[in-house]
Design an enzyme around this catalytic site. Structure first.
Site, mmCIF file in Angstrom:
data_model
loop_
_atom_site.group_PDB
_atom_site.id
_atom_site.type_symbol
_atom_site.label_atom_id
_atom_site.label_comp_id
_atom_site.label_asym_id
_atom_site.label_seq_id
_atom_site.Cartn_x
_atom_site.Cartn_y
_atom_site.Cartn_z
ATOM 1 N N GLU A 284 0.964 -1.307 0.199
ATOM 2 C CA GLU A 284 0.214 -0.083 -0.068
ATOM 3 C C GLU A 284 0.827 1.280 -0.024
ATOM 4 O OE1 GLU A 284 -4.191 -0.666 2.174
ATOM 5 O OE2 GLU A 284 -3.088 0.646 3.117
ATOM 6 N N HIS A 305 8.241 -26.765 -0.969
ATOM 7 C CA HIS A 305 7.569 -27.732 -1.994
ATOM 8 C C HIS A 305 6.576 -27.447 -2.582
ATOM 9 C CE1 HIS A 305 9.978 -30.664 0.569
ATOM 10 N NE2 HIS A 305 10.134 -29.705 1.085
ATOM 11 N N LYS A 419 -14.126 0.091 -4.303
ATOM 12 C CA LYS A 419 -15.271 0.368 -3.184
ATOM 13 C C LYS A 419 -16.274 0.945 -3.934
ATOM 14 C CE LYS A 419 -12.511 0.900 0.849
ATOM 15 N NZ LYS A 419 -11.816 2.178 1.789
HETATM 16 O O1 PA5 Z 1 -3.796 1.390 5.780
HETATM 17 C C1 PA5 Z 1 -4.918 1.703 5.610
HETATM 18 O O2 PA5 Z 1 -5.145 2.738 5.834
HETATM 19 C C2 PA5 Z 1 -5.994 0.632 5.340
HETATM 20 O O3 PA5 Z 1 -5.627 -0.683 5.155
HETATM 21 C C3 PA5 Z 1 -7.072 0.683 6.600
HETATM 22 O O4 PA5 Z 1 -6.277 0.486 7.748
HETATM 23 C C4 PA5 Z 1 -8.302 -0.342 6.294
HETATM 24 O O5 PA5 Z 1 -8.511 0.065 5.027
HETATM 25 C C5 PA5 Z 1 -9.170 -0.365 7.418
HETATM 26 O O6 PA5 Z 1 -9.703 1.305 7.277
HETATM 27 P P1 PA5 Z 1 -10.348 1.806 8.702
HETATM 28 O O7 PA5 Z 1 -9.495 1.750 9.621
HETATM 29 O O8 PA5 Z 1 -10.780 3.201 8.297
HETATM 30 O O9 PA5 Z 1 -11.588 0.883 8.636
#
Ligand code: PA5
Length: 443
Positions: A284, A305, A419
């Site tokens: 990310e 394996h 989303k």
């Molecule tokens: O790193 C990030 O921002 C995302 O992975 C969030 O942690 C994830 O989408 C969950 O978001 P939230 O904590 O707002 O529910």
């Protein structure tokens, strides 16, 4: 506590190239510390190990004690950065079979990290008649998966207990001031913990996001924060003596030489969710603007394996980062067998950790010979302090590496695309136009 060995990248990159990265690393590291780079609103994790909220920390411990005393099960609701760190810690520091252990801490089930009916109903069945509490974790407070799960488990807990007791069994970890979960927590009066504004989800494991479930699992969060603080102090150094610099330089040089996939490998099954946490952190943070090393992971020796063939002889765009636990806990000695039908007597008297070590050494050399550069991360052992070290190591390296790559390591604009489509297909108000377009495409 943690060191990095990059000697096995040099068949693939010039040693002089490493030295020539000095200024780039220095700039990136200083920019992170000065807070003048991309995404600088999200640098709260950088000094968190020494600057965390002590009052909240005590409340986390108090809540963990209450949960341990009144609950046989804790349901942790969250996804992504609001899920992976806590699970990684519990599996690494306690056990991947944590719920099966004979223990004096509650079972912990993670939900809200998928949209599977069967997964959620199975957990409801597994809770059965046992007393339970809920820790709902969401920074935005609006993420679909945990929001749906919370609606389901909130109803369950409210049916099980009277209103006041149900309220007292719900712990919300969310934003300090905004979001649907924050509003609900305020309205209902849940015990609440804050995800600081300047800490993004994937950098939040050392906040209440990770600490409350960890403390419930019996993990010593004081030792863990002490480890992270020691790492923070050690890794502030601006030179190639710093393991963070070595790792960042090595992976970026390899990337520039066509090694676009980094495989994180470990020889301890308990590391599996640490690798999941690492994949989110790096994927990310770096995967944007058409750039970034693709983070993958393998569990050795199991995956030797299954994935071993590809790693040895497939496309040569891979490099490996291997987690090597120097003093792996546990001891199982292989005994001699009179008949020796399995031919294993050459191992008699040897500890399984010794065999694992030889697998690590042999695999490393084979993969380097096969054209896969290797970076080794030596971790002293598996305990809270070392967890703090490795978490801080990877977070800092990720921030510096993102700057070296020229991306903002603290945003995640790409996560929104699916989303929008999902909301449109589900008929969420405000997505009508998008829905018509998608329905046309899906015909
Ligand atoms: O790193 C990030 O921002 C995302 O992975 C969030 O942690 C994830 O989408 C969950 O978001 P939230 O904590 O707002 O529910």
């Amino acid at each position: 506590m943690l060191r990095v060995d990059i000697n096995n990248i040099f068949p693939f990159v010039e040693e002089t190239a490493l030295k020539s990265m000095h200024d780039e690393l220095d700039r990136a590291h200083r920019s992170l510390e000065a807070g003048d780079g991309l995404g600088s609103d999200f640098l709260g994790w950088l000094r968190l190990p020494s600057q965390y909220d002590r009052e909240e920390f005590q409340r986390i411990k108090k809540s963990a004690e209450k949960i341990k005393s009144d609950s046989q099960v804790l349901v942790v609701i969250g996804i992504g950065g609001s899920y992976l760190g806590a699970r990684a810690a519990i599996e690494f520091l306690r056990s991947p079979n944590y719920n099966l252990l004979d223990k004096d801490t509650p079972d912990i089930f993670f939900v809200g990290n998928n949209l599977s009916s069967s997964a959620i109903s199975e957990i409801i069945d597994l809770i059965g008649n046992r007393d339970f509490s809920i820790n709902v974790i969401s920074k935005s407070g609006t993420t679909t998966e945990p929001a749906i799960a919370f609606r389901i488990f909130k109803k369950l807990i409210e049916e099980r207990y009277d209103a006041e007791e149900a309220r007292g069994r719900i712990y919300a970890t969310t934003d300090s001031s905004k979001g649907a979960l924050k509003n609900l927590a305020d309205t209902e009066g849940y015990e609440s913990f804050v995800i600081p504004d300047n800490i993004g989800g994937r950098y939040s494991v050392l906040t209440a996001v990770g600490l409350l479930p960890m403390a419930v699992a019996g993990i010593d969060i004081d030792a863990l924060m002490a480890g992270a603080q020691a790492a923070m102090e050690a890794f502030a150094q601006k030179s190639f003596e710093n393991p963070v610099w070595q790792y960042v330089a090595a992976r970026n040089l390899l990337y520039r030489n066509g090694k676009t996939i980094e495989i994180l490998a470990a020889y301890e099954p308990s590391f599996r969710f640490m690798a999941e946490w690492w994949k989110q952190l790096y994927g990310e943070s770096e995967g944007k603007d058409g750039k970034g090393i693709y983070p993958a992971s393998v569990d050795f020796t199991a995956d030797l394996h299954s994935m071993g063939q590809y790693i040895q002889e497939g496309m040569r765009n891979l490099f490996e980062t291997v987690i090597h636990i120097k003093n792996a806990p546990g001891s199982v000695v292989i005994e001699a067998d009179e008949d020796n039908i399995d031919g294993l007597n050459f191992l008699a008297g040897k500890d399984l950790n010794f065999v694992n070590e030889q697998a690590f050494r042999g695999t490393l050399l084979a993969h380097v010979d096969g054209g896969v550069p290797n970076i080794i991360i030596d971790l002293n052992t598996i305990d809270e302090e070392n967890f703090g070290w490795i978490v801080y190591f990877f977070e800092l390296a990720c921030g510096i590496s993102g700057y070296v790559l020229g991306v903002n390591p603290f945003n995640q604009p790409g996560v929104e695309a699916y989303k929008k489509n999902m909301f449109a297909l589900l008929g969420k108000p405000g997505f009508e136009e998008q829905r018509d377009i998608l329905m046309e495409r899906l015909k």
